[in-house]
Design an enzyme around this catalytic site. Sequence first.
Site, PDB file in Angstrom:
ATOM      1  N   ASP A 242    -119.968 102.643 -43.249  1.00 52.99           N
ATOM      2  CA  ASP A 242    -119.705 101.544 -43.690  1.00 52.99           C
ATOM      3  C   ASP A 242    -118.695 100.699 -43.114  1.00 52.99           C
ATOM      4  OD1 ASP A 242    -118.791  99.701 -45.436  1.00 52.99           O
ATOM      5  OD2 ASP A 242    -119.054 100.481 -47.441  1.00 52.99           O
TER       6      ASP A 242
ATOM      7  N   ARG B 288    -124.093  83.653 -46.111  1.00 49.46           N
ATOM      8  CA  ARG B 288    -124.827  84.552 -46.446  1.00 49.46           C
ATOM      9  C   ARG B 288    -125.277  85.565 -45.358  1.00 49.46           C
ATOM     10  NH1 ARG B 288    -125.069  88.339 -50.073  1.00 49.46           N
ATOM     11  NH2 ARG B 288    -127.511  88.708 -50.551  1.00 49.46           N
TER      12      ARG B 288
ATOM     13  N   HIS C 144    -122.993  99.688 -45.075  1.00 51.59           N
ATOM     14  CA  HIS C 144    -122.021  99.293 -46.561  1.00 51.59           C
ATOM     15  C   HIS C 144    -123.063  99.227 -47.795  1.00 51.59           C
ATOM     16  CE1 HIS C 144    -119.126  97.469 -49.123  1.00 51.59           C
ATOM     17  NE2 HIS C 144    -120.441  96.504 -49.753  1.00 51.59           N
ATOM     18  N   ASP C 145    -124.072  98.880 -47.444  1.00 49.25           N
ATOM     19  CA  ASP C 145    -125.419  98.455 -48.504  1.00 49.25           C
ATOM     20  C   ASP C 145    -126.265  99.689 -49.358  1.00 49.25           C
ATOM     21  OD1 ASP C 145    -126.222  95.967 -48.747  1.00 49.25           O
ATOM     22  OD2 ASP C 145    -128.268  95.551 -47.429  1.00 49.25           O
TER      23      ASP C 145
ATOM     24  N   SER D 204    -118.017  97.818 -53.621  1.00 45.23           N
ATOM     25  CA  SER D 204    -117.632  96.894 -53.475  1.00 45.23           C
ATOM     26  C   SER D 204    -116.525  96.235 -53.453  1.00 45.23           C
ATOM     27  CB  SER D 204    -118.937  96.306 -52.734  1.00 45.23           C
ATOM     28  OG  SER D 204    -118.396  95.390 -51.705  1.00 45.23           O
TER      29      SER D 204
END
Lengths: 209, 389
Positions: B324, B229, B357-358, B160
């Site tokens: 992602d 967040r 993405h995680d 990232s």
Amino acid sequence: MSPLTRIDHSVILGLIPHGARVLDLGCGDGSLLDKLVRERGVRGTGIEIDDAGVRDCIAKGLPVLQGDIDEGLRDFPDGSIDYVILNQTIQAAKKPVVVLQEMLRVGRKGIVGFPNFAYWRMRWHLLTRGRMPRTDFLHYEWYDTPNIHFCSIRDFDRYCEKTGIVVEKRIFINTGGGGKVYGGGRPNLFAENAVYLLSAPPGGFRKED
Amino acid sequence: MPHTRQPGSVGPVKKQFHTFCEPPHELELEGGGRLGPITLAYETYGRLNREKSNAILILHALTGDSHAAGIYAEDDPKPGWWDYLIGPGRPVDTDKYFVICSNVIGGCQGSTGPASVNPATGRPYGLTFPVITVNDMVRAQAHLLDHMGIDRLLAVLGGSMGGMQALVWSVLFPDRIMAAIPIATTAKHSPQQIAFNQVGRAAIMADSHFNGGDYYGGEIPRSGLSLARMVGHITYRSDEAMHERFGRKLRGKKALGYNFGIDFEVESFLHYQGDSFVERFDANAYLYITKAIDYFDLSMPSGSLTAELARAKCKFLVVSFSSDWLYPPYQSKEVVKSLLVNGIDATYCEIETRFGHDAFLLPGEMDTIIGNFLANLASRGGIKAPSVS
């Protein structure tokens, strides 16, 4: 498949000069590319779609790009590679014509290795059993085969003639007896596999902008 | 080191600090202005070999920090964020490599950022902190390496925003790295990525406690940062992963409430993530770091990514993840394309995963790929493991 792997690999190794820049399309687990790097000192990159193949290449320390060979060449500039190899893969390409043009655009030379569908055992199999031929290296059933574009040696010759692709060398291979080069007559009947060294027709293939 | 550590873990680690760029030798920032003194918080794992050639720099993502591996205390329940990847015998093998991870400037985990005290005024910088860029983050890291006496890194490695830093390293300091491993990243932020970040920033700045960024010592913009967040967390997960984890499960009830309280598990999860984030992160730091990645565009100043990457001399391992959608594989492929045009040695893997993405923070196929890539790099480069003391 192992005797063939050895003989076709050693034939291809014999065609590539030391230190060349090589791209291997559909490089699988990278065994040919690995030999080329070790024995020929080439600067090589592989293109492979399969996850396991890509992981194997990385484990061997080979640069590899995960992707489809039908699209994967697009990013390479004209003439940026000395030898582009397409070994035992053309029959699985969705667009073999595009792949051939692209490999001769990107590569100064191309090497294509393919199974000869007019080999006498294939003909015999079809003639006597009336079923799709299966051999050691074409071991799929008709319904699960990735091979969708078979051709014979004569077909491939005709195609090169028609498009002006220059055939610099043809080497024929049989797998029997541990694998050997076939130097006799009527290869379209008696050779199981062929390896062609090609270059682009005069004027060449260029990237379309 | 005591023999209480778990096999495979680096065990107890300590955050360290290095201060540099003391006035009048401040760091010249890309966006204008100067910053100094600068403190970087960092951790190291493993040992440097005699040649100082076995160092790997780990680069963290947006809300990450220098605590990539190990634990701070024996009873620490939570190890560093890449603990499964880094340690003795692990893919980033601390028996072989000297691993460094520093917190970025602009952050809030010990490195100089908007919550730090401005020595000129004796008060926290707040919004008087200069806007920093990814290039500035990397230049600060280079100072830390100078301090450690490391001329050349074996590899820089990050996901990232960490991947952006890895890319910057390859063009800003081409002679100082042997390999760059950018993961789940991009060469430039897309409008969609900028848009999500802007929602987060707008939420923070609309909070009644934001007070122009000058909230230190008073109420903090809690709900704004929490909301930022929550938005972020949506982008880190794939649709499929959310189905799998939450579905339409209800939270603590058997029937729909027909009111605006929390009904669904996924709502509860997002609120939990938002609330716990507020306890560990500074709202101003969120503004500065998201701005830095929104400004990120490796193709500048020439406008050509290929021309800019032509300066790179290292090997590349580029990794993306199929599901992602925040940093989709096509963005990694653009990087690979420019590398190929330049004739640079590149490997590209698109890992099949449903975690979105995680995925770069979760154990999986990436680990072996990185481990093998580093092992080949080290053996071909003749890099020696540190001698046994």
